[in-house]
Design a protein around this motif. Structure first.
Motif, PDB file in Angstrom:
ATOM      1  N   ALA A 111       0.834  -1.201   0.000  1.00 48.16           N
ATOM      2  CA  ALA A 111       0.000   0.000   0.000  1.00 48.16           C
ATOM      3  C   ALA A 111       0.871   1.253   0.000  1.00 48.16           C
ATOM      4  O   ALA A 111       1.851   1.337   0.737  1.00 48.16           O
ATOM      5  N   MET A 112       0.497   2.241  -0.824  1.00 43.44           N
ATOM      6  CA  MET A 112       1.253   3.485  -0.873  1.00 43.44           C
ATOM      7  C   MET A 112       0.381   4.629  -0.364  1.00 43.44           C
ATOM      8  O   MET A 112      -0.590   5.011  -1.009  1.00 43.44           O
ATOM      9  N   ARG A 113       0.747   5.140   0.817  1.00 41.05           N
ATOM     10  CA  ARG A 113      -0.007   6.240   1.404  1.00 41.05           C
ATOM     11  C   ARG A 113       0.360   7.552   0.749  1.00 41.05           C
ATOM     12  O   ARG A 113       1.433   7.691   0.181  1.00 41.05           O
ATOM     13  N   ASN A 114      -0.527   8.518   0.900  1.00 44.90           N
ATOM     14  CA  ASN A 114      -0.234   9.863   0.449  1.00 44.90           C
ATOM     15  C   ASN A 114      -0.518  10.798   1.623  1.00 44.90           C
ATOM     16  O   ASN A 114      -1.635  11.267   1.796  1.00 44.90           O
ATOM     17  N   ASP A 115       0.534  11.009   2.438  1.00 42.96           N
ATOM     18  CA  ASP A 115       0.333  11.775   3.666  1.00 42.96           C
ATOM     19  C   ASP A 115       0.100  13.261   3.401  1.00 42.96           C
ATOM     20  O   ASP A 115      -0.509  13.948   4.218  1.00 42.96           O
ATOM     21  N   ASP A 116       0.596  13.736   2.262  1.00 41.58           N
ATOM     22  CA  ASP A 116       0.405  15.166   1.983  1.00 41.58           C
ATOM     23  C   ASP A 116      -1.063  15.497   1.790  1.00 41.58           C
ATOM     24  O   ASP A 116      -1.548  16.527   2.249  1.00 41.58           O
ATOM     25  N   ASP A 117      -1.777  14.612   1.129  1.00 39.74           N
ATOM     26  CA  ASP A 117      -3.168  14.938   0.789  1.00 39.74           C
ATOM     27  C   ASP A 117      -4.220  14.207   1.616  1.00 39.74           C
ATOM     28  O   ASP A 117      -5.383  14.586   1.598  1.00 39.74           O
ATOM     29  N   PHE A 118      -3.819  13.130   2.289  1.00 43.51           N
ATOM     30  CA  PHE A 118      -4.861  12.304   2.918  1.00 43.51           C
ATOM     31  C   PHE A 118      -4.640  11.970   4.396  1.00 43.51           C
ATOM     32  O   PHE A 118      -5.276  11.063   4.916  1.00 43.51           O
ATOM     33  N   ALA A 119      -3.761  12.709   5.074  1.00 40.95           N
ATOM     34  CA  ALA A 119      -3.591  12.445   6.507  1.00 40.95           C
ATOM     35  C   ALA A 119      -4.731  13.125   7.259  1.00 40.95           C
ATOM     36  O   ALA A 119      -4.534  14.014   8.089  1.00 40.95           O
ATOM     37  N   HIS A 120      -5.937  12.723   6.914  1.00 42.48           N
ATOM     38  CA  HIS A 120      -7.100  13.315   7.565  1.00 42.48           C
ATOM     39  C   HIS A 120      -8.177  12.259   7.765  1.00 42.48           C
ATOM     40  O   HIS A 120      -8.131  11.179   7.191  1.00 42.48           O
ATOM     41  N   VAL A 121      -9.135  12.634   8.610  1.00 39.41           N
ATOM     42  CA  VAL A 121     -10.337  11.828   8.776  1.00 39.41           C
ATOM     43  C   VAL A 121     -11.370  12.401   7.809  1.00 39.41           C
ATOM     44  O   VAL A 121     -11.564  13.610   7.768  1.00 39.41           O
ATOM     45  N   ALA A 122     -11.987  11.532   7.021  1.00 34.31           N
ATOM     46  CA  ALA A 122     -13.064  12.012   6.145  1.00 34.31           C
ATOM     47  C   ALA A 122     -14.385  11.775   6.860  1.00 34.31           C
ATOM     48  O   ALA A 122     -14.718  10.638   7.180  1.00 34.31           O
ATOM     49  N   ALA A 123     -15.101  12.848   7.149  1.00 38.43           N
ATOM     50  CA  ALA A 123     -16.368  12.714   7.881  1.00 38.43           C
ATOM     51  C   ALA A 123     -17.498  13.202   6.974  1.00 38.43           C
ATOM     52  O   ALA A 123     -17.465  14.337   6.495  1.00 38.43           O
TER      53      ALA A 123
END
Lengths: 253, 638
Positions: free
Chosen positions: B596-608
């Motif tokens: 798995a390749m994370r993208n911390d710049d754009d997706f280190a968030h909770v999507a609510a």
């Protein structure tokens, strides 16, 4: 007929509600040997709904033998003919093509029928509420390793604690006694030092509640042990009887 | 835009919970009895909360759809419960449990929540032992531990393969004690069908008595949902048959944001599907991976019996790919590796959807008796279901849906975006990020119920006048009418397809497009097809019987109707999260060797997600995750 399929004749207890009259009704269904018993009933129910009839009501949930929801007498045996097995764990490979199978609810005064195979087992909750616990509030416990418990005692306590509260012991007993259920809980706590403090009161209260619910007396026939899907030993009943006498003789309770 | 304030305390990580507990307002003991708290769900989270709040003096009303609180699905948890006791002296600590859990969740959970979880884990074990939970012991009388996936220390406490059962019974006994004391009123066979808001605050619920079909209103000064996960959206899962998303989804429809619905856990070791009639899947505890070795044949389409395949022609792929964790790689990684082997045409058993879990080496090393004492009940369960003897032939296993990390969004106090509505256990989203480690679900459920909500609830109630409204309030009448209308609408369709047939179709669609591997094209297709299926459901479902009666088909129909909407939101979340992390694997985002390749710049968030009031879709809100104590790294188990 394709591989592993079997044609079965089912006789199932149908009852609309607690006060309505009930009767056995006959159905035919094709099952496969890899199905569980409850999956076979699912197949029947799907067919009934498609035909515009009401499906057979039965309790079930985990379908892996641990929640204790499922409860039916299959060919005269609570949970079916296989030992140490709940109805949901019973597989159709136990049966063969052409078999007739009789399916009935638990029958006991203390377990009134709600619908078809579904019964009211809340009496068990009330037996636990009467004393089947250790009185300890959240946050007031000492460090877990300060209570040393020998491995054998822990294992034995576990054997009793494995009760799933299904009620097969009651269904198997000619007196509809729930002594095995009650005693299993008592014995679980009795084998542990945590359970000692309240032992006398627990024995007396749980037995009194058991009787108040309308369960019958134990006359040592041990059908309960044979029917128990967790194979809980009747030595628990001896343990409870001993404690009950001790408590009744002492002035503490 | 809803303000997503997570209310995380300031200050150093290890002081956050202590300082917050000091800041929280208290309700004095004499006033507690003036408040009524509704607890929906009586598994580990709900049962422990109900018991503890009653012990504190609150009046509690607890609800479960089962016939007894003891049957909640927590009971089926097998392997164990983690706690940072370091009884083995093998290097464990609160810090290490915290780090393992954050890393295991692929850096998609809140530091503060996870740290608190690790802190209170030690109290949980104390509490359970005091209740009489018969954990495994050493001969000297001390507690035994075993190791679990994603950890290199032994911190898992267990009661054979029935840990969930034993913890739940402890919790159930504590609950029944409070029933006897008159502090908890227990409503069994009651299903919550909606939540009631008064002036924007959750002040009650509407339930259906499943025995009689009677619709009832219940007022509470606060409402706690502990109603479990949504794994049954897939139809086939290891969840109990009646597990559902209805309570959480009904709250979502009333305005509670739903966080990270695409985070679902596929457990690597389950018994494979055997036919179309299959009603559920059965888990084989991860603890088996302590001694079992996972392999497939090296050769494609090798149909020899396992015993006839020589050692040199077997691929122990986890040991090969992840030498340091081997068979104890975390669940998401082990699941994907099994899928990869099967997709490669090397799967075993009918349809090639299975891999071997082999105990031959362990039996040779330890003896059959030792293996039996560790895993006897699991071997027994496997033999009953499959008819094969795992002492003689390897088990066949395949991944299956097991747990859902997403859930209603909650702040540090476990309060949802609806004031007065608290969410505990699997039903919330808070502690496991994108992947949950083994033996952490029991820990979280009990942490929330025994040790978090008793503090944070008081802080809310302290500002609330007790008995602010009652069941005669107009808001209750309105919600009750909506509940009745919806039930009637289900009955009135009177179509020709059964509820189960719709559920199966939805589940298969979601498994194919939003299961172990997801991609843009598949998710877009699912987003087209789910609304079509939902429309067909509302036009052609057949619900027999009637509303004023014990009617299991009606119960199922209401739950499936909610899954039909929920599934769409889940696919939307999966499509929007354009990265891979933990259990969410987007095939577009993987390394050369398939990780798995994370993208911390754009997706280190909770999507609510917020549901639009006209039901036309959802709006995304984001809570940025701040990492002050751990360094975001590529999760490596090699």
């Amino acid at each position: 007929m394709s591989q592993g399929n079997m044609r079965l004749k089912l006789h199932i207890w149908r009852q609309k509600g607690a006060s309505a009259p009930g009767a056995m009704k006959t159905y035919e269904v094709t099952a496969n040997e890899h199905m569980s018993f409850l999956e076979m009933l699912d197949v029947l129910n799907q067919e009934l709904i498609e035909k515009g009839e009401e499906p057979v009501a039965f309790d079930h949930d985990c379908r892996e033998g641990i929640c204790g929801s499922c409860n039916m007498v299959i060919n005269g045996h609570p949970h079916g003919p296989q030992r140490g097995t709940t109805a949901c764990q019973l597989h159709m490979r136990t049966f063969k093509d052409g078999d007739e199978i009789f399916v009935e609810p638990w029958r006991a005064r203390a377990f009134p029928i709600i619908k078809d195979l579904v019964v009211d087992r809340t009496a068990f909750d009330r037996i636990i509420a009467s004393g089947g616990y250790v009185s300890v509030n959240s946050g007031s416990a000492p460090d877990a390793n300060e209570i040393l418990i020998g491995r054998d005692d822990a294992e034995e306590a576990f054997e009793y604690a494995a009760c799933i509260g299904c009620g097969a012991c009651v269904a198997a007993c000619k007196n509809a006694s729930a002594m095995l259920f009650t005693a299993a809980k008592f014995a679980h706590l009795e084998k542990l030092p945590q359970g000692q403090v309240e032992s006398d009161r627990r024995a007396v209260e749980m037995v009194m509640q058991h009787d108040a619910e309308g369960f019958g007396a134990c006359t040592n026939q041990y059908e309960c042990e044979a029917a128990c899907p967790k194979e809980i030993s009747v030595t628990s009943i001896a343990m409870l009887n001993r404690a009950y006498r001790r408590a009744a003789l002492s002035s503490k309770s | 835009m809803t303000n997503l304030d997570a209310k995380i305390p300031s200050g150093p990580l290890e002081k956050k919970w202590d300082s917050r507990r000091f800041e929280l307002k208290l309700v004095n003991p004499a006033n507690k009895r003036k408040y009524r708290v509704l607890v929906v769900g009586t598994g580990l989270a709900g049962g422990s909360a109900a018991a503890t709040l009653a012990e504190l003096g609150y009046n509690v009303e607890a609800f479960c759809f089962q016939d007894s609180p003891r049957r909640a699905h927590s009971i089926a948890a097998q392997g164990g419960i983690n706690a940072a006791k370091n009884y083995q002296g093998d290097g464990d600590s609160v810090q290490r449990l915290f780090y393992d859990t954050i890393k295991g969740g692929d850096f998609r959970s809140r530091e503060a929540n996870v740290y608190r979880l690790a802190q209170v884990s030690v109290n949980i074990i104390d509490q359970c032992v005091a209740q009489g939970v018969p954990f495994a012991r050493e001969y000297g009388g001390t507690l035994a531990n075993r190791s679990f996936g994603g950890a290199q220390v032994s911190r898992t406490f267990y009661a054979r393969g029935q840990t969930g059962q034993q913890l739940l019974i402890g919790c159930y006994q504590a609950l029944e004690r409070q029933v006897q004391a008159g502090k908890v009123k227990m409503h069994t066979r009651h299903e919550m069908l909606d939540v009631v808001l008064v002036d924007g605050h959750a002040k009650g619920i509407v339930t259906r008595d499943l025995k009689t079909g009677k619709i009832q209103r219940h007022f509470g000064d606060a409402v706690i949902l502990a109603t479990g996960g949504y794994g049954n959206v897939f139809y086939l899962s290891t969840n109990a048959k009646n597990c559902n998303v209805t309570a959480a989804y009904r709250a979502h429809r009333r305005g509670a944001l739903f966080a990270n619905p695409c985070y679902t856990q596929i457990h690597p070791t389950c018994i494979p599907v055997s036919g179309d009639y299959q009603s559920k899947l059965t888990l084989m505890s991860e603890s088996l991976r302590n001694d079992g070795r996972i392999w497939v044949p090296k050769k494609h389409g090798d149909d020899r019996k396992p015993g006839q395949i020589p050692e040199g022609e077997r691929d122990y792929y986890l040991e090969r790919k992840y030498p340091s964790f081997g068979n104890l790689a975390p669940r998401d990684i082990a699941s994907r590796a099994a899928k990869e082997a099967c997709d490669d045409g090397r799967g075993v058993g009918p349809g090639g959807l299975g891999v071997y879990l082999d105990f031959a080496d362990a039996i040779q090393r330890l003896g059959e008796d030792a293996v039996r004492s560790r895993y006897g009940n699991l071997f027994h369960m496997y033999a009953k279901i499959t008819g094969d003897d795992p002492y003689k032939t390897p088990m066949r296993i395949y991944p299956a849906v097991h747990y859902t990390m997403g859930g209603l969004w909650v702040d540090y106090h476990l309060q949802s975006t609806i004031p007065g509505l608290f969410v505990l256990g699997e039903a919330n989203f808070s502690d496991h990020g994108a992947n949950r480690l083994g033996a952490s679900a029991l820990m979280q459920g009990l942490a929330d119920g025994y040790f978090v909500i008793p503090y944070t609830l008081g802080n809310y109630l302290a500002d609330q006048r007790p008995g602010l409204a009652d069941e005669q309030h107009a808001a209750f009448a309105e919600v009750e009418n909506e509940v009745r209308a919806r039930l009637q609408r289900l009955m009135d369709v009177n179509g020709s397809r059964t509820v189960d047939s719709f559920h199966r179709e939805l589940g298969k669609l979601i498994w194919d497009k939003c299961g172990m591997a997801r991609d843009k094209q598949g998710l877009e297709e699912a987003l087209r097809r789910i609304p079509e299926l939902r429309e067909e459901f509302w036009g052609n479902v057949r619900v027999p019987g009637d509303t004023g009666d014990f009617n299991q088909e009606l119960e199922k129909a209401g739950r499936v109707a909610d899954f039909m909407e929920f599934g769409e939101m889940m696919c939307l979340d999966a499509l929007t999260r354009d990265e891979s992390c933990g259990g969410h694997f987007r095939t577009e985002h993987q390394t050369d060797d398939g990780e798995a390749m994370r993208n911390d710049d754009d997706f280190a968030h909770v999507a609510a997600w917020e549901r639009k009031s006209d039901g036309s879709g959802w709006t995304e809100h984001r809570e940025q995750l701040e990492f002050e104590n751990v360094k975001l790294s590529v999760r490596s188990y090699k």
